[in-house]
Write an enzyme that holds these catalytic residues in place. Structure first.
Site, PDB file in Angstrom:
ATOM      1  N   LEU A 236      96.664  18.413  21.175  1.00 21.13           N
ATOM      2  CA  LEU A 236      97.242  17.480  22.146  1.00 21.13           C
ATOM      3  C   LEU A 236      98.767  17.432  22.084  1.00 21.13           C
ATOM      4  CD1 LEU A 236      94.819  14.406  21.909  1.00 21.13           C
ATOM      5  CD2 LEU A 236      94.624  16.474  23.306  1.00 21.13           C
TER       6      LEU A 236
ATOM      7  N   VAL B 119     104.480  17.172  32.385  1.00 18.21           N
ATOM      8  CA  VAL B 119     105.348  16.608  31.342  1.00 18.21           C
ATOM      9  C   VAL B 119     106.091  17.772  30.686  1.00 18.21           C
ATOM     10  CG1 VAL B 119     105.432  15.306  29.190  1.00 18.21           C
ATOM     11  CG2 VAL B 119     103.796  14.669  30.987  1.00 18.21           C
TER      12      VAL B 119
ATOM     13  N   GLN C 275      94.100  25.126  39.170  1.00 14.90           N
ATOM     14  CA  GLN C 275      92.881  24.542  38.607  1.00 14.90           C
ATOM     15  C   GLN C 275      92.558  23.207  39.310  1.00 14.90           C
ATOM     16  OE1 GLN C 275      92.007  24.405  34.233  1.00 14.90           O
ATOM     17  NE2 GLN C 275      92.707  22.305  34.439  1.00 14.90           N
TER      18      GLN C 275
ATOM     19  N   GLY D  15     101.702  15.959  27.443  1.00 12.02           N
ATOM     20  CA  GLY D  15     101.032  16.166  28.739  1.00 12.02           C
ATOM     21  C   GLY D  15      99.636  15.561  28.716  1.00 12.02           C
ATOM     22  N   HIS D  16      98.871  15.886  27.665  1.00  8.21           N
ATOM     23  CA  HIS D  16      97.524  15.301  27.519  1.00  8.21           C
ATOM     24  C   HIS D  16      97.611  13.779  27.400  1.00  8.21           C
ATOM     25  CE1 HIS D  16      96.965  19.379  25.511  1.00  8.21           C
ATOM     26  NE2 HIS D  16      96.026  19.422  26.430  1.00  8.21           N
TER      27      HIS D  16
HETATM   28  P1  AMP Z   1      94.302  21.960  28.339  1.00  4.04           P
HETATM   29  O1  AMP Z   1      94.033  21.289  27.039  1.00  4.04           O
HETATM   30  O2  AMP Z   1      95.420  22.927  28.311  1.00  4.04           O
HETATM   31  O3  AMP Z   1      93.042  22.502  28.978  1.00  4.04           O
HETATM   32  O4  AMP Z   1      94.798  20.807  29.325  1.00  4.04           O
HETATM   33  C1  AMP Z   1      94.037  19.667  29.543  1.00  4.04           C
HETATM   34  C2  AMP Z   1      94.617  18.908  30.708  1.00  4.04           C
HETATM   35  O5  AMP Z   1      95.967  18.550  30.410  1.00  4.04           O
HETATM   36  C3  AMP Z   1      94.647  19.746  32.003  1.00  4.04           C
HETATM   37  O6  AMP Z   1      94.285  18.918  33.091  1.00  4.04           O
HETATM   38  C4  AMP Z   1      96.079  20.178  32.078  1.00  4.04           C
HETATM   39  O7  AMP Z   1      96.521  20.418  33.393  1.00  4.04           O
HETATM   40  C5  AMP Z   1      96.782  18.974  31.490  1.00  4.04           C
HETATM   41  N1  AMP Z   1      98.108  19.363  31.003  1.00  4.04           N
HETATM   42  C6  AMP Z   1      98.416  20.397  30.183  1.00  4.04           C
HETATM   43  N2  AMP Z   1      99.753  20.484  29.995  1.00  4.04           N
HETATM   44  C7  AMP Z   1     100.301  19.487  30.729  1.00  4.04           C
HETATM   45  C8  AMP Z   1     101.640  19.046  30.962  1.00  4.04           C
HETATM   46  N3  AMP Z   1     102.692  19.658  30.415  1.00  4.04           N
HETATM   47  N4  AMP Z   1     101.831  17.980  31.762  1.00  4.04           N
HETATM   48  C9  AMP Z   1     100.779  17.353  32.339  1.00  4.04           C
HETATM   49  N5  AMP Z   1      99.483  17.705  32.156  1.00  4.04           N
HETATM   50  C10 AMP Z   1      99.254  18.764  31.361  1.00  4.04           C
END
Ligand code: AMP
Length: 310
Positions: A55, A202, A179, A58-59
């Site tokens: 995490l 983020v 996505q 962003g998460h």
């Molecule tokens: P992941 O763990 O990479 O599959 O991401 C899980 C969720 O977090 C997905 O909906 C991503 O789009 C979102 N996410 C990943 N990086 C960011 C970021 N920098 N800002 C906002 N959301 C993010």
């Protein structure tokens, strides 16, 4: 973390009989269903934040939004093998469950569902959910790039997460813009009863979009990687004054100067991903993907004609 309209004592019993302030880690789907059934019966809203863990802010921004809007927050934590291509980084994808649990708890998640692979893909698993056509055969879905199997893996696992959790709202990041578009289409086409919220990207202080894969960047690549957001910023500025072709050219020059060769850098309609050559009254997505050092990075910016925001 008291759900609206529920007696806090009652909720504490439903959510976690021992530590109402702690996140509850669940592995088995049936355990999760059993835990959520009474929550749903009480009329509480459920927010789902799907993640692959490791995490970052962003998460956490998605978790905070879910916490603010929903009675009960479920974060799924699953590195989904079917969305990785054969040569991709499934095995070495960063994993740190203990840290993720702590951050999820601090951010107010009620449940972390971290299923083992067999729970999601039991022996004989043979059913897939696929959004086909123009949404998945471009950008990251283009066969010469990451491939449509990637999105098939994403939609299949997200459909399974939706079925298991039955959230009222599910939270995704604009970071993975394609996505989000594909998931919205799946939800519409298959009548999932869930509202999809897509939240802004983020970034690190120097503009790099946060990503679990940034951990692969050595110091030189980390510096080089800032070219992506810089190029997108230049594209956004240039588009208003000089149009989309000039914007893409200026962005390409910025990447070139940093020694970054994009896998793609394209302007697409933000809702249906069709190519766009000129700004109109519809939002335009400028999206980039590039291998930088050890990491395949993606980033994007939205051009909103109504506001011309910078
Ligand atoms: P992941 O763990 O990479 O599959 O991401 C899980 C969720 O977090 C997905 O909906 C991503 O789009 C979102 N996410 C990943 N990086 C960011 C970021 N920098 N800002 C906002 N959301 C993010």
């Amino acid at each position: 973390m008291t759900p609206k309209g529920m007696d806090p004592m009652n909720l504490a019993e439903l959510v976690d009989p021992t530590h109402a302030e702690d996140v509850k880690l669940v592995r088995a789907r049936e355990e999760l269903r059993a835990a959520l059934a009474p929550v749903r019966r009480e009329g509480c809203s459920i927010g789902l934040v799907p993640t692959m863990g490791c995490l970052h802010e962003g998460h956490l921004s998605l978790l905070r939004a879910a916490r603010a809007e929903c009675d009960v927050v479920v974060m799924s934590l699953f590195v989904n093998p079917t969305q990785f291509g054969p040569g991709e980084d499934f095995e070495r994808y960063p994993r740190d469950e203990e840290r993720d649990l702590r951050l999820a708890a601090e951010t107010g998640a009620d449940f972390v569902w971290a299923p083992p692979v067999e729970e999601i893909y039991p022996d004989g698993f043979a059913t897939h959910v696929e959004v086909d056509g123009s949404l998945t055969d471009v950008l990251c879905g283009d066969p010469s790039r990451r491939g449509p199997e990637h999105f098939r893996g994403v939609t299949t696992v997200v459909a399974k997460l939706f079925n298991a959790v039955q959230p009222d709202v599910a939270y995704f990041g604009q970071k993975d813009a394609q996505q989000a578009v594909v998931i919205r289409r799946m939800v519409r086409d298959l009548d999932f009863r869930v509202r999809i919220e897509v939240l802004p990207i983020v970034r690190e202080a120097d503009g790099l979009a946060m990503s679990s894969r940034n951990a692969y960047l050595d110091p030189r690549a980390r510096q080089q990687a800032t070219a992506l957001s810089r190029a997108l910023g230049i594209a956004k500025e240039t588009a208003v004054a000089a149009g989309i072709d000039a914007a893409l050219e200026a962005a390409r020059a910025e990447l070139r100067a940093a020694g970054v060769e994009p896998e793609y850098l394209e302007a697409r309609d933000a809702e249906d991903l069709t190519p766009v050559a000129e700004l109109s009254d519809r939002p335009v997505l400028v999206a980039v993907a590039a291998q930088v050092g050890g990491a395949r990075l993606i980033d994007n910016v939205l051009l909103k004609p109504s506001t011309n925001e910078h």
